[in-house]
Design an enzyme around this catalytic site. Structure first.
Site, PDB file in Angstrom:
ATOM      1  N   SER A 666       0.837  -1.200   0.000  1.00 17.21           N
ATOM      2  CA  SER A 666       0.000   0.000   0.000  1.00 17.21           C
ATOM      3  C   SER A 666       0.876   1.256   0.000  1.00 17.21           C
ATOM      4  O   SER A 666       1.612   1.493  -0.954  1.00 17.21           O
ATOM      5  CB  SER A 666      -0.960  -0.037   1.187  1.00 17.21           C
ATOM      6  OG  SER A 666      -1.976   0.924   1.050  1.00 17.21           O
ATOM      7  N   ASP A 740      -9.118  -4.821  -6.024  1.00 15.29           N
ATOM      8  CA  ASP A 740      -8.742  -3.895  -4.944  1.00 15.29           C
ATOM      9  C   ASP A 740      -9.804  -2.803  -4.819  1.00 15.29           C
ATOM     10  O   ASP A 740     -10.080  -2.080  -5.772  1.00 15.29           O
ATOM     11  CB  ASP A 740      -7.380  -3.268  -5.260  1.00 15.29           C
ATOM     12  CG  ASP A 740      -6.786  -2.523  -4.071  1.00 15.29           C
ATOM     13  OD1 ASP A 740      -7.556  -2.079  -3.197  1.00 15.29           O
ATOM     14  OD2 ASP A 740      -5.550  -2.389  -4.014  1.00 15.29           O
ATOM     15  N   HIS A 774      -7.480  -5.472  -1.442  1.00 17.00           N
ATOM     16  CA  HIS A 774      -6.266  -4.755  -1.057  1.00 17.00           C
ATOM     17  C   HIS A 774      -5.280  -5.660  -0.314  1.00 17.00           C
ATOM     18  O   HIS A 774      -4.073  -5.558  -0.469  1.00 17.00           O
ATOM     19  CB  HIS A 774      -6.642  -3.556  -0.187  1.00 17.00           C
ATOM     20  CG  HIS A 774      -5.525  -2.573  -0.013  1.00 17.00           C
ATOM     21  ND1 HIS A 774      -4.884  -1.975  -1.071  1.00 17.00           N
ATOM     22  CD2 HIS A 774      -4.929  -2.077   1.102  1.00 17.00           C
ATOM     23  CE1 HIS A 774      -3.949  -1.160  -0.632  1.00 17.00           C
ATOM     24  NE2 HIS A 774      -3.944  -1.209   0.693  1.00 17.00           N
TER      25      HIS A 774
END
Length: 800
Positions: A666, A740, A774
Site C-alpha cells: 500500500s 482492490d 487490497h
C-alpha cells in the site's frame, strides 16, 4: 521477467497457474491457526472460535455485486465472505476446562458470536447455500440450536442485537413477499449522466460505487431489511416498523425506545452508502412506531477534506439516563481550516422528545468521543486538535456544562511513551456500560511503549488527584497484556485478571494472573505452530537518520542457523511503511516489542527468514514536519531513513549492502517505488504490493496530505513514482489484487506503472491476483505471492 528479455515479452510462466513456495513454507502456512477468543461480559467464560484464515479461491470467486461501497453476495443476501469461521468451544475461566459446542453441522460457516449481558447465552449467524440463519447457544450446556432459517439480512445493519433480558433479540430479516431482484435492461434506455453546478464534492477516490439507475435499484433491493424482535425461547417474531434501508439501531437504556438510522433516496454515485441521505429517528421500542425525527440529512458529498458533515452526527443515548439523546454538530461548517473559537457543540434531548433540543456545551476542537463514568452525567470527553495532531481528555459534569471540567490527559496523538492507556469498562446486569470505577479510581490499560520496546501495563488512576498507581507491568523478557479483571471483586480485591502471555519461544496463551503473587494459571495450551523456527533470532535494532538526527529503529530478524560471529553476510529484506509526525521527538519513539512470539502467516515479510535472509521489519520511515507541508520533503526523508538502515546493518557486519531488497504494501509500495526512483543503486530490487504510483489520480489528498492537487501540483507530480519511471533502473516486482477496493489504490495504478516501466526499458514484473482485494486472502493467492517474492528477491539480490 528475465532482464535479458525484451520488455514487451510476456513472462515465461504467465499461464502456469498458481505457484507454490518451497514445501517447508507451505507446511508452516497450513498449520492450524490459534483460535481467537470472545470473552463473556461476566468474564466467566470465553468462546474460542476456530477459523480457516486462507479460504479457497473458490470462496472469493463467488459472484458478488459492487454496490455503494459494499460487496454483496446475492445468493445469501449478505456481504461478501472472505474468512470462514468453522467451530466453537467454550472455555470456563474458573477451572480452565474447554468444551466443544455441540449441535453445529459439520460444514458450519458461522459468524462471530455475540454474548448476552449475563453470559448465559450467545448468538451467531450461519451461512447456508441459500441464505443466512440465526443460531443461539447455551453456555452452561455447551450446545447450540437454530433459531431462524435462511431469512436473516446481513448487509447494512448487524444481523442481531441482544436485549438486556437475555431472552429477546433485535434481528434484521429479509422482507417477506418481495419478488426477484431487479433485472438489468437488455437494451440501454439512455446514457448515464452526472452534472455538477457549483457544488464542491471533494470526496476521496472511493470504489465499488453506484454507477447507474439499475445499481440504485439493486442496492435498494438487497440492502432493505425488516427489523424484528425475536423471542429465543418461543421463536415468536414481532415485526418493528416497515422494511427500510436500516443502517443501525440501538436501544435506549430503559429499552422503551429505539434509536434508528435509515438511508433513503436520493443516492449518490460519488460516495459510499455511509454518506447517503439518511434519517435519524426514535421508534417506540414495543411497536416500532415513529416517535420523533432527530435529523433528516442530505447526501454528505460536500464534506471538506479531513472535515465532518453538517447536521447532527454521533447521535447516541446518554448512559445512566432512561432515554436521553446526545449528539454533536459542527460550528465551523465542518471545515477544519475555518478559523473559529469553537469547532463543535453538543446537544441533548430527553424523552418524550417533544421540546426543543438544548445546547449543552461548546468545545474548542473536534469532538473525538465519550467515555462514561459511573456517576450520572459524569463523562470523559476527548477532543482532537488537527492543527497540532493533539488529543485532550477532560472530565465533565453534563449537569453543570458551564464548568469546563478538569483536563486529565493532554498529549500528541503520536506520543506513544506518554500514552496513558484506555479505560477499562464494565457492563452491569441491566446492560449499563460505563468505565469501571472504585470511588474516584478508574483503571487504564495500555501498550506501554518505552525506548526498549512495549511493556504493557495496568494503572489505577485517581480522577480527583490525577495520581496513578501501577498495578501491573510486563517484564522485559515476555509480552503479557491485560484483558479483563476476573470475578466481581472491588477495590483491593481486584487482584486477579485475565492476560495474554507470550515469549519469543512460546505462542500467546490465556492465563489468570495473580498480581499479589505474580503467579499465572494457564487457561489455554495452544502449541507452537512451527517449532522448526524456534531458533529464529530477533532484536530491536536502533540507528539514526543523518539528515536530521531523528532516531530510527526496526525489528531485526535473523535465520535460526545464522551465527553473527561467522562473518557471513546475509541478503536483506527491508520492509517499511512511512508515517507522518509533527516533531522529531515522537517520530523517534520505539513502538513494538521483540518479546512477542513470531507467527509466520499470510504474506508477511518475515517468511524471508526461512529463505536465508535477514529481515528488518517495520523499519521506521518517519516523515517529520508541519502537518500542512511535511510531504514537501517526503523523498529526502525516506531516502535518508532507508540509507541509514542499510548503512547501520552493513557497519554491524550482518548484511551485504549489494543484496538488499526494499519492499512494502500500500503506502509502503508507494515508498518502495519512490526509493528505487530517487536512490538508484541503494537497493538490488524492490517489491511493491497494492500501491498507488500516480498521485494525480488521488487529487483530493492521500494518506495525511491535506492539500489538493491544485493546491500543491508540484508535490503531487514529484512524489508520483509514475512521473519518474524512467529513473527506475533497479528491478521492481509489482503485485496487485484485481478487485482492490481500497480508496486510491485502484488496480490500474499498478497496470499503468508497469506500462511506464515497460516503455522506458526497466526490469519489471506485474502480478495481478484474481478476485483479491487490497489484502490477499485465498490460500492459492497467498502461496503464489510468497513464491513470486522469493523468486524475485533470489534472482535479483540473493544470487548477485
Amino acid at each position: 521477467m528475465n532482464s535479458s528479455q525484451s520488455s514487451s515479452s510476456p513472462a515465461q510462466d504467465e499461464n502456469d497457474g498458481y505457484r507454490l513456495p518451497p514445501p517447508e513454507v507451505v507446511e508452516i502456512l497450513d498449520a492450524m491457526p490459534t483460535p481467537f477468543a470472545v470473552l463473556s461480559p461476566d468474564r466467566a467464560a470465553m468462546l474460542l472460535v476456530d477459523y480457516r484464515p486462507y479460504p479457497s479461491i473458490a470462496l472469493l470467486a463467488r459472484p458478488y455485486l459492487k454496490l455503494a461501497g459494499l460487496r454483496i453476495d446475492p445468493t445469501i443476501h449478505a456481504t461478501q465472505r472472505v474468512t470462514e469461521y468453522t467451530g466453537l468451544s467454550i472455555l470456563r475461566v474458573e477451572d480452565g476446562t474447554t468444551t466443544p459446542i455441540t449441535g453445529l453441522p459439520g460444514d458450519a460457516r458461522i459468524g462471530v458470536p455475540n454474548w448476552t449481558i449475563d453470559g448465559k447465552r450467545f448468538a451467531f449467524t450461519r451461512d447456508t447455500e441459500t441464505g443466512v440463519e440465526l443460531w443461539v447457544g447455551e453456555a452452561e450446556a455447551a450446545s447450540c440450536r437454530r433459531l431462524l432459517g435462511p431469512i436473516v439480512a446481513d448487509i447494512l445493519a448487524g444481523p442481531m442485537l441482544w436485549l438486556d433480558d437475555s431472552r429477546h433479540l433485535l434481528v434484521t430479516l429479509r422482507p417477506e413477499g418481495r419478488g426477484p431482484a431487479p433485472a438489468a435492461a437488455l437494451v440501454p434506455v439512455g446514457p448515464v449522466v452526472s452534472e455538477t453546478v457549483g457544488k464542491k464534492t471533494r470526496a476521496s477516490t472511493f470504489q465499488d460505487l453506484l454507477a447507474s439507475p439499475h445499481d440504485e435499484d439493486l442496492f435498494e433491493y438487497y440492502a432493505t431489511s425488516q427489523l424484528a424482535r425475536l423471542d429465543c425461547e418461543t421463536g415468536e417474531i414481532f415485526l418493528l416498523g416497515d422494511p427500510c434501508l436500516l443502517l443501525g439501531t440501538r436501544t435506549s437504556p430503559d429499552e422503551n425506545h429505539l434509536l434508528v438510522t435509515r438511508l433513503h433516496r436520493p443516492f449518490s454515485y460519488r460516495v459510499p452508502y455511509s454518506y447517503f441521505a439518511r434519517r435519524v429517528e426514535i421508534w417506540d421500542g414495543a411497536t416500532g412506531a415513529l416517535v420523533h425525527t432527530v435529523a433528516d440529512l442530505p447526501v454528505s458529498d460536500e464534506v471538506p477534506q479531513q472535515g465532518v458533515p453538517l447536521g447532527p452526527r454521533g447521535v447516541t443515548w446518554q448512559e445512566k439516563k432512561p432515554a436521553t439523546l446526545l449528539w454533536v454538530e459542527a460550528l465551523d461548517g465542518g471545515d477544519p481550516l475555518a478559523k473559529v473559537t469553537h469547532r463543535d457543540r453538543i446537544w441533548t434531548l430527553p424523552a418524550p422528545f417533544e421540546g426543543e433540543p438544548r445546547e449543552l456545551l461548546r468545545i474548542t476542537h473536534r469532538f473525538a468521543g465519550w467515555d462514561w463514568l459511573q456517576t450520572e452525567d459524569h463523562v470523559l470527553l476527548t477532543e482532537y486538535d488537527r492543527d497540532r495532531r493533539w488529543r485532550t481528555t477532560r472530565r465533565l459534569n453534563l449537569s453543570q456544562p458551564e464548568d469546563t471540567g478538569h483536563v486529565l490527559f493532554d498529549l500528541s496523538v503520536n506520543d506513544a511513551y506518554n500514552d496513558p492507556g484506555s479505560p477499562i469498562y464494565s457492563i452491569k446486569p441491566n446492560g449499563e456500560r460505563s468505565i469501571l470505577q472504585d470511588g474516584d479510581l478508574i483503571y487504564l490499560s495500555g501498550r506501554g511503549a518505552t525506548p526498549e520496546g512495549d511493556r504493557p501495563f495496568l494503572d489505577a488512576f485517581s480522577l480527583d488527584t490525577h495520581a496513578k498507581e501501577r498495578l501491573f507491568e510486563c517484564d522485559d523478557a515476555s509480552y503479557e497484556s491485560f484483558i479483563a479483571f476476573t470475578g466481581d471483586g472491588r477495590g483491593e480485591e481486584r487482584k486477579t485478571f485475565l492476560v495474554s502471555f507470550q515469549t519469543p519461544a512460546r505462542p500467546a496463551n490465556y492465563f489468570v494472573h495473580d498480581r499479589a503473587t505474580g503467579l499465572r494459571r494457564a487457561l489455554t495450551h495452544f502449541p507452537d505452530p512451527h517449532p522448526q523456527l524456534t531458533g529464529l533470532k530477533k532484536e530491536l535494532f536502533k540507528y539514526e537518520r543523518e539528515l536530521d538526527g531523528v532516531p530510527l529503529s526496526g525489528t531485526l530478524y535473523l535465520p535460526p542457523d545464522y551465527d553473527p560471529s561467522s562473518g557471513r553476510r546475509l541478503p536483506l529484506l527491508l520492509w517499511a511503511y512511512p508515517e507522518e509526525y509533527s516533531d522529531a521527538a515522537t517520530a523517534g519513539q520505539v513502538r513494538g516489542s521483540t518479546q512477542t512470539f513470531t507467527r509466520l502467516a499470510g504474506t508477511s515479510p518475515l517468511w524471508f527468514v526461512t529463505q536465508g535472509y535477514a529481515v528488518l521489519n517495520d523499519a521506521t520511515m518517519p516523515v517529520v514536519g508541519d502537518p500542512e507541508t511535511a510531504n514537501d520533503t517526503f523523498v529526502e526523508q525516506i531516502v535518508g531513513a532507508a540509507k541509514a538502515a542499510v548503512d547501520a546493518l552493513h557497519a554491524r557486519g550482518i548484511i551485504d549492502p549489494a543484496r538488499v531488497v526494499v519492499a512494502g504494501h500500500s503506502y509502503g509500495a508507494f515508498m518502495t517505488a519512490n526509493l528505487l526512483a530517487h536512490a538508484p543503486g541503494l537497493f538490488a530490487a524492490g517489491i511493491a504490493r497494492s500501491g498507488a504510483y500516480n498521485r494525480t489520480l488521488t487529487p483530493w489528498g492521500f494518506q495525511s496530505e491535506r492539500r489538493s492537487f491544485w493546491e500543491a501540483t508540484d508535490i503531487y507530480i514529484n512524489l508520483s513514482p509514475f512521473t519518474h519511471a524512467d529513473k527506475i533502473k533497479d528491478p521492481l516486482l509489482l503485485i496487485h489484487g484485481q478487485a482492490d477496493n481500497n480508496p486510491g489504490t485502484f488496480t490500474v495504478q499498478s497496470e499503468r506503472m508497469y506500462q511506464a516501466l515497460q516503455g522506458t526499458g526497466a526490469t519489471a514484473r506485474l502480478v495481478l491476483l484474481p478476485h483479491e482485494s487490497h489484502g490477499y486472502r485465498a490460500r492459492e493467492s497467498v502461496l503464489h505471492v510468497l513464491a513470486e517474492m522469493f523468486d524475485w528477491a533470489d534472482k535479483h539480490a540473493k544470487g548477485r
